[in-house]
Design an enzyme around this catalytic site. Structure first.
Site, PDB file in Angstrom:
ATOM      1  N   LYS A 116      -2.153  -1.551  -3.814  1.00  0.00           N
ATOM      2  CA  LYS A 116      -3.008  -0.499  -3.704  1.00  0.00           C
ATOM      3  C   LYS A 116      -2.156   0.665  -3.942  1.00  0.00           C
ATOM      4  O   LYS A 116      -1.178   0.831  -3.061  1.00  0.00           O
ATOM      5  CB  LYS A 116      -3.760  -0.475  -2.398  1.00  0.00           C
ATOM      6  N   LYS A 168       0.997  -1.045   0.016  1.00  0.00           N
ATOM      7  CA  LYS A 168       0.023  -0.136  -0.125  1.00  0.00           C
ATOM      8  C   LYS A 168       0.879   1.272  -0.067  1.00  0.00           C
ATOM      9  O   LYS A 168       1.674   1.274   1.031  1.00  0.00           O
ATOM     10  CB  LYS A 168      -0.833   0.151   1.288  1.00  0.00           C
TER      11      LYS A 168
END
Length: 330
Positions: free
Chosen positions: A254, A196
């Site tokens: 992400k 992320k």
């Protein structure tokens, strides 16, 4: 002399193109993010995410039924916590009758077969908008992990199939796995946000949950001390391999489109399902461009989704899921 091999033969009609298509999108590819709020009769459009809504629990039921009817069988739950319940330790996250816990039960009651994944992070519950406990201007790692582990057990008790830690604290996957095992939740999975990045694409999401970091002296102004530097590539592989070793069942990259090289790198290295989150900023950009008439919404949407799957995604978390499936079903 013309070549004996003409690649265009396989492009001469739509039927042939479909016949030899390498990447196929189906409803089973999608994980649908859902935003939940307190109250009744609330279907509140998010201004920076046109045609996407926050739902109160009573209207969440209808949305879940519609998703299931469309063939969308997995949801990822997020909650917008009232300000008066926020503090520095995420205390409300552990409330067995909290909004997340009730949302899990609502989905499972209305559609027992729906796969329910839950966001595990402190930012919706934090008075400071951070994913961890703040002390002396620092985000504390180990103290935060303790809360995340308790939070995960609470979600499992409410009926979650998977917990999805999105915080990027070190060691949290092992701690969560051990906590779940200790409480007998051996079948509760972990989808880890393993890679992320500290991205500028999260703005509309933070608007949706009112979870942006606050601008105060001695409080970190961003999340760069725990989310990854977007310039880094090999770090993503290290993070992912560590999470798998600690017990992650699914890993996630992400955001999506700007990180498809990372998706492919990771897919080539690991043997667990790879999820990709097509985030709020990616959604909002297309909506805005389409509203201006600068891009053809559905064509670009399908191209983006296909690119994410082609890069190696087994699971796509996307705000476009319903739109895509409606096209697939026509």
């Amino acid at each position: 002399m013309y070549p004996l091999k003409r690649n265009r033969r396989l492009r001469t009609s739509e039927a042939i193109r479909y016949l030899v298509r390498e990447t196929i999108i189906t409803p089973n590819d999608f994980l649908v993010p859902l935003f939940v709020v307190e109250g009744k009769g609330i279907k509140d459009e998010i201004p920076s995410m046109p045609n996407y809504f926050r739902y109160s629990l009573d209207l969440l039921e209808g949305e879940v039924k519609e998703l299931w009817k469309l063939g969308l069988k997995s949801v990822l739950l997020f909650v917008k916590v009232p300000d008066n319940l926020k503090d520095n330790k995420g205390s409300e996250a552990l409330n067995p009758n909290g909004l997340m816990q009730r949302a899990i039960k609502t989905v499972k009651n209305i559609c027992p077969e729906m796969v329910v994944m839950t966001d595990v992070a402190l930012d919706p519950y934090s008075a400071y908008g951070h994913d961890g406990i703040i002390e002396n201007g620092q985000v504390l790692n180990d103290e935060t992990v303790d809360v995340l582990s308790e939070m995960s057990v609470s979600h499992a008790q409410a009926g979650a199939n998977f917990v999805a830690p999105s915080d990027m604290m070190d060691g949290r996957i092992l701690s969560i796995r051990e906590a779940l095992e200790d409480e007998g939740f051996i079948n509760t999975g972990i989808m880890s946000y393993s890679a992320k990045y500290a991205s500028a694409f999260y703005g509309p999401f933070r608007d949706a949950l009112d979870s942006a970091p606050v601008d105060l002296i001695d409080i970190p102004k961003d999340k760069k001390t725990y989310q990854m530097d977007y310039a880094n590539r090999f770090e993503a592989i290290r993070e992912t391999e560590m999470d798998i070793d600690e017990g992650a069942d699914i890993i996630m990259v992400k955001p999506g489109l700007c990180y498809l090289d990372i998706v492919r790198e990771i897919k080539n290295e690991v043997d667990v399902p790879v999820a990709v989150y097509q985030v709020s900023g990616e959604y909002a950009m297309l909506k805005a461009a389409a509203e201006k008439g600068w891009l053809e919404h559905d064509a670009v949407m399908m191209e983006q989704i296909t690119a994410i799957k082609r890069a190696g995604a087994d699971i796509i978390a996307s705000y476009f899921a319903k739109d895509v499936v409606k096209i697939l079903n026509t």
